[in-house]
Design a protein around this motif. Sequence first.
Motif, PDB file in Angstrom:
ATOM      1  N   HIS A   1      35.985  25.671  -9.741  1.00 61.23           N
ATOM      2  CA  HIS A   1      37.347  25.592  -9.215  1.00 61.23           C
ATOM      3  C   HIS A   1      37.523  24.379  -8.299  1.00 61.23           C
ATOM      4  O   HIS A   1      36.564  23.861  -7.729  1.00 61.23           O
ATOM      5  CB  HIS A   1      37.688  26.874  -8.463  1.00 61.23           C
ATOM      6  N   GLY A   2      38.772  23.974  -8.165  1.00 61.81           N
ATOM      7  CA  GLY A   2      39.092  22.777  -7.393  1.00 61.81           C
ATOM      8  C   GLY A   2      38.664  22.854  -5.944  1.00 61.81           C
ATOM      9  O   GLY A   2      38.171  21.869  -5.378  1.00 61.81           O
ATOM     10  N   ASP A   3      38.834  24.019  -5.308  1.00 63.01           N
ATOM     11  CA  ASP A   3      38.462  24.121  -3.895  1.00 63.01           C
ATOM     12  C   ASP A   3      36.951  24.004  -3.706  1.00 63.01           C
ATOM     13  O   ASP A   3      36.486  23.478  -2.689  1.00 63.01           O
ATOM     14  CB  ASP A   3      38.983  25.419  -3.281  1.00 63.01           C
ATOM     15  N   SER A   4      36.181  24.451  -4.697  1.00 64.19           N
ATOM     16  CA  SER A   4      34.722  24.308  -4.614  1.00 64.19           C
ATOM     17  C   SER A   4      34.318  22.841  -4.703  1.00 64.19           C
ATOM     18  O   SER A   4      33.421  22.387  -3.981  1.00 64.19           O
ATOM     19  CB  SER A   4      34.043  25.102  -5.734  1.00 64.19           C
ATOM     20  N   ILE A   5      34.983  22.093  -5.583  1.00 64.88           N
ATOM     21  CA  ILE A   5      34.688  20.660  -5.708  1.00 64.88           C
ATOM     22  C   ILE A   5      35.082  19.924  -4.430  1.00 64.88           C
ATOM     23  O   ILE A   5      34.355  19.042  -3.948  1.00 64.88           O
ATOM     24  CB  ILE A   5      35.420  20.071  -6.931  1.00 64.88           C
ATOM     25  N   GLN A   6      36.214  20.295  -3.848  1.00 64.22           N
ATOM     26  CA  GLN A   6      36.643  19.673  -2.592  1.00 64.22           C
ATOM     27  C   GLN A   6      35.619  19.928  -1.481  1.00 64.22           C
ATOM     28  O   GLN A   6      35.267  19.018  -0.723  1.00 64.22           O
ATOM     29  CB  GLN A   6      38.008  20.220  -2.186  1.00 64.22           C
ATOM     30  N   CYS A   7      35.138  21.161  -1.405  1.00 64.19           N
ATOM     31  CA  CYS A   7      34.143  21.499  -0.380  1.00 64.19           C
ATOM     32  C   CYS A   7      32.839  20.740  -0.612  1.00 64.19           C
ATOM     33  O   CYS A   7      32.178  20.322   0.347  1.00 64.19           O
ATOM     34  CB  CYS A   7      33.877  23.002  -0.379  1.00 64.19           C
ATOM     35  N   LEU A   8      32.468  20.555  -1.882  1.00 60.05           N
ATOM     36  CA  LEU A   8      31.254  19.801  -2.194  1.00 60.05           C
ATOM     37  C   LEU A   8      31.394  18.351  -1.739  1.00 60.05           C
ATOM     38  O   LEU A   8      30.454  17.780  -1.161  1.00 60.05           O
ATOM     39  CB  LEU A   8      30.970  19.863  -3.694  1.00 60.05           C
ATOM     40  N   VAL A   9      32.550  17.747  -1.992  1.00 62.63           N
ATOM     41  CA  VAL A   9      32.785  16.359  -1.569  1.00 62.63           C
ATOM     42  C   VAL A   9      32.703  16.245  -0.048  1.00 62.63           C
ATOM     43  O   VAL A   9      32.071  15.325   0.488  1.00 62.63           O
ATOM     44  CB  VAL A   9      34.157  15.868  -2.082  1.00 62.63           C
ATOM     45  N   ILE A  10      33.322  17.191   0.657  1.00 57.20           N
ATOM     46  CA  ILE A  10      33.272  17.182   2.127  1.00 57.20           C
ATOM     47  C   ILE A  10      31.832  17.313   2.611  1.00 57.20           C
ATOM     48  O   ILE A  10      31.397  16.614   3.534  1.00 57.20           O
ATOM     49  CB  ILE A  10      34.141  18.323   2.696  1.00 57.20           C
ATOM     50  N   LEU A  11      31.067  18.204   1.973  1.00 50.33           N
ATOM     51  CA  LEU A  11      29.666  18.403   2.353  1.00 50.33           C
ATOM     52  C   LEU A  11      28.850  17.130   2.141  1.00 50.33           C
ATOM     53  O   LEU A  11      28.045  16.746   3.004  1.00 50.33           O
ATOM     54  CB  LEU A  11      29.073  19.552   1.541  1.00 50.33           C
TER      55      LEU A  11
ATOM     56  N   GLY B   1      25.200   7.460  10.689  1.00 51.02           N
ATOM     57  CA  GLY B   1      25.558   7.482  12.107  1.00 51.02           C
ATOM     58  C   GLY B   1      24.352   7.293  13.006  1.00 51.02           C
ATOM     59  O   GLY B   1      24.414   6.571  14.011  1.00 51.02           O
ATOM     60  N   LEU B   2      23.230   7.930  12.648  1.00 48.27           N
ATOM     61  CA  LEU B   2      22.009   7.774  13.443  1.00 48.27           C
ATOM     62  C   LEU B   2      21.487   6.342  13.383  1.00 48.27           C
ATOM     63  O   LEU B   2      21.021   5.795  14.394  1.00 48.27           O
ATOM     64  CB  LEU B   2      20.941   8.751  12.940  1.00 48.27           C
TER      65      LEU B   2
ATOM     66  N   VAL C   1      29.948  14.039   2.073  1.00 48.35           N
ATOM     67  CA  VAL C   1      30.373  13.042   3.067  1.00 48.35           C
ATOM     68  C   VAL C   1      29.693  13.304   4.409  1.00 48.35           C
ATOM     69  O   VAL C   1      29.204  12.379   5.073  1.00 48.35           O
ATOM     70  CB  VAL C   1      31.909  13.058   3.222  1.00 48.35           C
ATOM     71  N   ILE C   2      29.628  14.571   4.813  1.00 54.27           N
ATOM     72  CA  ILE C   2      28.989  14.917   6.086  1.00 54.27           C
ATOM     73  C   ILE C   2      27.502  14.586   6.050  1.00 54.27           C
ATOM     74  O   ILE C   2      26.956  13.979   6.986  1.00 54.27           O
ATOM     75  CB  ILE C   2      29.205  16.411   6.405  1.00 54.27           C
ATOM     76  N   LEU C   3      26.826  14.974   4.959  1.00 59.00           N
ATOM     77  CA  LEU C   3      25.385  14.738   4.857  1.00 59.00           C
ATOM     78  C   LEU C   3      25.055  13.248   4.826  1.00 59.00           C
ATOM     79  O   LEU C   3      24.047  12.818   5.397  1.00 59.00           O
ATOM     80  CB  LEU C   3      24.833  15.425   3.602  1.00 59.00           C
ATOM     81  N   VAL C   4      25.896  12.465   4.158  1.00 60.86           N
ATOM     82  CA  VAL C   4      25.663  11.017   4.105  1.00 60.86           C
ATOM     83  C   VAL C   4      25.985  10.374   5.450  1.00 60.86           C
ATOM     84  O   VAL C   4      25.321   9.415   5.870  1.00 60.86           O
ATOM     85  CB  VAL C   4      26.512  10.388   2.977  1.00 60.86           C
TER      86      VAL C   4
END
Length: 317
Positions: A257-267, A277-278, A269-272
Motif C-alpha cells: 500500500h501507498g502509506d507503507s511505501i511512504q513510511c519506507l521512504v521516510i525511514l 549528519g555525524l 531518509v532518516i537512516l541515511v
Amino acid sequence: MNFMKFYKQIKHLFIRFWRSDNSKVSLLRDVFVAFLFVFIILIALWTYTGQWFAAPMVAIESGSMEHPNPPYGRIGTIDAGDMVLLVKVNNKRDVIPYSTSDYYNYGKKGDVVVYHPDGDVDEDQIIHRAMCWIEVEIENSNTFYTIEEYGIIRQNASEPLYIPECGIWNWAGNSSVVFDGKPGQNHYQKFTHSGFITKGDNPVSNRACDQLGGICDQLVKVEWISGKASGELPWIGTINLFFNDVFGGKDTLKNVHGDSIQCLVILIVILVSIPIGLDLYGYFKNKKEPIENNKPSSEEKPLEKKLDDELFEKFKK
C-alpha cells in the motif's frame, strides 16, 4: 610459555591492525567490522528463532493477512511489505491456535504460522493464522473429526462441519459449501491426517479457511510449518519484494500500500541522514579545532607584543 608468547604476538598484531592509519588497512578494518556486525546480528536472530543457518525472517508478499481500517503505516498487523521473524516450531504445543488462545497477536487471537501448502516445498510458503487443531481418526472406511474446544467429539466426516469463525462453512464430504448463506459449488474433501485449520485474516479475500479455499487441501501438519511469526519489521520487506519482482519474475510489489511505501521512504531518509549528519558534525568540529588551537591563550602574549616589551625594557635601561 610458548602459548603466552603466541598470545602476546597475536595481541600486538591486532592492536597494530586496529590502530593503523594506513588507508588500505583502514579499509580492511571497516570491512571486517561490517562483517562482524552482521554476524553478531545473525547469531542473535538464530538464537532467538532457533532457525540455525536458515532464513530467520520472511517478507510478506500478499494482503491475505490485512485488517480493515488500518492506521497509517499499518504497524501491528501483517501487511504486504512487512518482514516477520520465524520462530521454530517443534510440536503442536508450540502453536496456540485462535480457538484456544487468550492473547492477541497481529490484531487477532492465536499464532500465525508459515507453512508449505500440502507439504510441497516447491510452492510459495503461506503465512496465515492457525485457527484450530482437528484430530482425525480413521476406522475402516469411516473418518472422524474431534475439535474439543468446539464440543465436536468424533464427528463423522460425512456430517456437516460448521465453525464460521474458523472459516469452515457448512462443510462435509457430501454437502455443499455455503458462503454467507448462499450455496456454492459442491466440494468433496476428507482430511487424511490430524493438523491445523489455517486462515488469512483478510475478511474480503479470505472468508474461508485455506483448506476450503483451495490454498491447502489438507490440514497443516507440524512438519510442514517453517515457523511461527514473531515480531514485525514494517515496510522493510518492500525492498525484498522489489528485487523478487525484478529478478524473480514475480508481481508482488503492487500489493504494498501507498502509506507503507511512504513510511519506507521516510525511514530510509532518516537512516541515511544519521551517518551523514555525524560525518558533517565531525568535519566541522575537526575544522574548528585547529583554529582554536592556534589562538594564543589569555596567559600568553603575541610574539610582536613580547618583542615590543623587550625593546621597551632595553630602552628604559
